[in-house]
Design a protein around this motif. Structure first.
Motif, mmCIF file in Angstrom:
data_model
loop_
_atom_site.group_PDB
_atom_site.id
_atom_site.type_symbol
_atom_site.label_atom_id
_atom_site.label_comp_id
_atom_site.label_asym_id
_atom_site.label_seq_id
_atom_site.Cartn_x
_atom_site.Cartn_y
_atom_site.Cartn_z
ATOM 1 N N LEU A 102 40.839 56.611 60.384
ATOM 2 C CA LEU A 102 39.400 56.787 60.601
ATOM 3 C C LEU A 102 38.965 58.182 60.146
ATOM 4 C CD1 LEU A 102 36.647 55.942 61.802
ATOM 5 C CD2 LEU A 102 37.446 56.893 63.961
ATOM 6 N N PHE A 103 39.724 59.202 60.503
ATOM 7 C CA PHE A 103 39.363 60.561 60.130
ATOM 8 C C PHE A 103 39.407 60.759 58.626
ATOM 9 C CE2 PHE A 103 41.212 61.758 64.471
ATOM 10 C CZ PHE A 103 40.031 61.413 65.091
ATOM 11 N N LYS A 104 40.353 60.114 57.976
ATOM 12 C CA LYS A 104 40.453 60.203 56.514
ATOM 13 C C LYS A 104 39.176 59.637 55.880
ATOM 14 C CE LYS A 104 43.587 60.108 52.834
ATOM 15 N NZ LYS A 104 43.072 61.269 52.187
ATOM 16 N N GLN A 105 38.649 58.555 56.443
ATOM 17 C CA GLN A 105 37.425 57.949 55.929
ATOM 18 C C GLN A 105 36.198 58.797 56.246
ATOM 19 O OE1 GLN A 105 37.541 55.287 53.935
ATOM 20 N NE2 GLN A 105 39.743 55.456 54.197
ATOM 21 N N THR A 106 36.247 59.523 57.341
ATOM 22 C CA THR A 106 35.116 60.328 57.803
ATOM 23 C C THR A 106 34.853 61.535 56.915
ATOM 24 O OG1 THR A 106 35.622 59.668 60.068
ATOM 25 C CG2 THR A 106 34.194 61.565 59.815
ATOM 26 N N GLU A 107 35.887 62.076 56.283
ATOM 27 C CA GLU A 107 35.742 63.331 55.548
ATOM 28 C C GLU A 107 34.693 63.302 54.443
ATOM 29 O OE1 GLU A 107 39.440 62.640 52.513
ATOM 30 O OE2 GLU A 107 39.000 64.654 53.155
ATOM 31 N N ASN A 108 34.422 62.136 53.862
ATOM 32 C CA ASN A 108 33.469 62.050 52.755
ATOM 33 C C ASN A 108 32.043 61.733 53.201
ATOM 34 O OD1 ASN A 108 35.422 62.584 50.741
ATOM 35 N ND2 ASN A 108 36.141 60.484 50.905
ATOM 36 N N LEU A 109 31.836 61.614 54.490
ATOM 37 C CA LEU A 109 30.506 61.310 55.007
ATOM 38 C C LEU A 109 29.629 62.556 55.016
ATOM 39 C CD1 LEU A 109 31.454 59.084 58.082
ATOM 40 C CD2 LEU A 109 30.706 58.317 55.819
ATOM 41 N N ASN A 110 28.327 62.315 55.090
ATOM 42 C CA ASN A 110 27.419 63.453 55.202
ATOM 43 C C ASN A 110 27.445 63.978 56.642
ATOM 44 O OD1 ASN A 110 25.481 62.037 56.859
ATOM 45 N ND2 ASN A 110 24.692 61.078 55.008
ATOM 46 N N GLU A 111 26.849 65.132 56.849
ATOM 47 C CA GLU A 111 26.897 65.812 58.140
ATOM 48 C C GLU A 111 26.396 64.937 59.288
ATOM 49 O OE1 GLU A 111 25.085 69.933 59.822
ATOM 50 O OE2 GLU A 111 25.954 69.984 57.809
ATOM 51 N N LYS A 112 25.252 64.284 59.082
ATOM 52 C CA LYS A 112 24.661 63.448 60.131
ATOM 53 C C LYS A 112 25.606 62.297 60.505
ATOM 54 C CE LYS A 112 20.537 60.739 61.166
ATOM 55 N NZ LYS A 112 19.268 60.230 60.658
ATOM 56 N N SER A 113 26.218 61.675 59.527
ATOM 57 C CA SER A 113 27.128 60.552 59.783
ATOM 58 C C SER A 113 28.393 61.011 60.505
ATOM 59 C CB SER A 113 27.500 59.854 58.480
ATOM 60 O OG SER A 113 26.353 59.275 57.898
ATOM 61 N N ILE A 114 28.888 62.197 60.147
ATOM 62 C CA ILE A 114 30.070 62.723 60.837
ATOM 63 C C ILE A 114 29.762 62.918 62.312
ATOM 64 C CG2 ILE A 114 31.546 64.768 61.087
ATOM 65 C CD1 ILE A 114 31.461 64.994 58.000
ATOM 66 N N TYR A 115 28.630 63.551 62.601
ATOM 67 C CA TYR A 115 28.233 63.731 63.999
ATOM 68 C C TYR A 115 28.182 62.394 64.722
ATOM 69 C CZ TYR A 115 26.980 68.671 64.347
ATOM 70 O OH TYR A 115 27.016 70.037 64.429
ATOM 71 N N ARG A 116 27.565 61.435 64.080
ATOM 72 C CA ARG A 116 27.387 60.107 64.684
ATOM 73 C C ARG A 116 28.735 59.451 65.006
ATOM 74 N NH1 ARG A 116 24.910 57.130 67.598
ATOM 75 N NH2 ARG A 116 24.092 55.139 66.965
ATOM 76 N N VAL A 117 29.650 59.472 64.042
ATOM 77 C CA VAL A 117 30.964 58.856 64.247
ATOM 78 C C VAL A 117 31.699 59.537 65.407
ATOM 79 C CG1 VAL A 117 33.265 58.580 63.226
ATOM 80 C CG2 VAL A 117 31.237 57.978 61.895
ATOM 81 N N ILE A 118 31.706 60.852 65.426
ATOM 82 C CA ILE A 118 32.424 61.578 66.484
ATOM 83 C C ILE A 118 31.752 61.361 67.834
ATOM 84 C CG2 ILE A 118 33.261 63.824 67.269
ATOM 85 C CD1 ILE A 118 34.639 62.624 64.708
ATOM 86 N N GLU A 119 30.414 61.315 67.862
ATOM 87 C CA GLU A 119 29.705 61.021 69.115
ATOM 88 C C GLU A 119 30.072 59.634 69.639
ATOM 89 O OE1 GLU A 119 25.648 61.643 67.869
ATOM 90 O OE2 GLU A 119 25.572 63.603 68.838
ATOM 91 N N ILE A 120 30.165 58.653 68.750
ATOM 92 C CA ILE A 120 30.534 57.288 69.153
ATOM 93 C C ILE A 120 31.950 57.268 69.722
ATOM 94 C CG2 ILE A 120 31.064 54.971 68.274
ATOM 95 C CD1 ILE A 120 28.652 55.424 66.300
ATOM 96 N N ILE A 121 32.880 57.931 69.038
ATOM 97 C CA ILE A 121 34.259 57.978 69.536
ATOM 98 C C ILE A 121 34.300 58.661 70.900
ATOM 99 C CG2 ILE A 121 36.574 58.935 69.145
ATOM 100 C CD1 ILE A 121 35.990 58.676 66.121
ATOM 101 N N LYS A 122 33.551 59.755 71.052
ATOM 102 C CA LYS A 122 33.526 60.468 72.331
ATOM 103 C C LYS A 122 32.958 59.580 73.422
ATOM 104 C CE LYS A 122 32.292 64.816 74.569
ATOM 105 N NZ LYS A 122 32.705 64.262 75.820
ATOM 106 N N THR A 123 31.914 58.856 73.129
ATOM 107 C CA THR A 123 31.313 57.944 74.119
ATOM 108 C C THR A 123 32.328 56.892 74.557
ATOM 109 O OG1 THR A 123 29.102 58.283 73.185
ATOM 110 C CG2 THR A 123 29.437 56.306 74.532
#
Length: 134
Positions: A102-123
Motif C-alpha cells: 500500500l505504501f509503495k502505491q501511495t508514494e506517487n499520489l498527490n499531497e491531498k490523496s496521501i493525507y486521505r489514505v493515511i487518515e483512512i488507515i488511521k481511522t
C-alpha cells in the motif's frame, strides 16, 4: 546495466553541473569527481550522502541497488511532516510488512490523496483498537 559512475555522471549532467561544479558543491577536489566517474574510486559514506541529498535521490539509487530514485516512504514522510499526529502515526505503521505494498502505491499520489489514505488507515486502526481493546 547501471553503474555508480554512470548514475553519478547522469545526475551531474541533469543538474547542469560540470565535474568542477560538482566538486565545488561537495567541497572536494575535482580529481575525486573524475576518479568517481572513471570508476577508479568510490566515494566515502559522507560524500555518498551529500550526493544523494544534492540530487534528491537515495544512496541505494546511486549505488544501483534500486532503480527507484527515492526511498518510497520519503515523499509520504515529507507530506505528512506538516501534521504531527499523522506523521507520528506514519512513523508507527510504515514499518509494518502487511502495509508495504500500500505504501509503495501511495508514494506517487498527490499531497491531498496521501493525507486521505493515511487518515483512512488511521481511522481503521483507531476503530480496531477501540473494538478489540488494543
Amino acid at each position: 546495466m547501471a553503474t555508480f559512475r554512470k548514475r553519478l555522471e547522469d545526475e551531474r549532467k541533469k543538474r547542469g553541473l560540470t565535474q568542477r561544479g560538482l566538486a565545488l558543491e561537495l567541497k572536494i577536489p575535482v580529481s575525486e569527481v573524475v576518479f568517481y566517474e572513471l570508476g577508479d574510486k568510490k566515494p566515502d559514506i559522507d560524500t555518498l550522502n551529500k550526493l544523494a541529498d544534492l540530487f534528491s535521490v537515495s544512496v541505494d539509487y546511486l549505488l544501483c541497488r534500486t532503480n527507484q530514485r527515492q526511498d518510497a516512504n520519503l515523499h509520504v514522510k515529507e507530506v505528512l511532516s506538516k501534521d504531527p499526529v499523522l506523521h507520528e502515526f506514519w512513523e508507527e505503521i510504515s514499518r509494518r510488512e502487511d502495509l508495504q505494498l500500500l505504501f509503495k502505491q501511495t508514494e506517487n499520489l498527490n499531497e491531498k490523496s496521501i493525507y486521505r489514505v493515511i487518515e483512512i488507515i488511521k481511522t481503521i486502526e483507531d476503530e480496531e483498537r477501540i473494538a478489540y481493546g488494543g
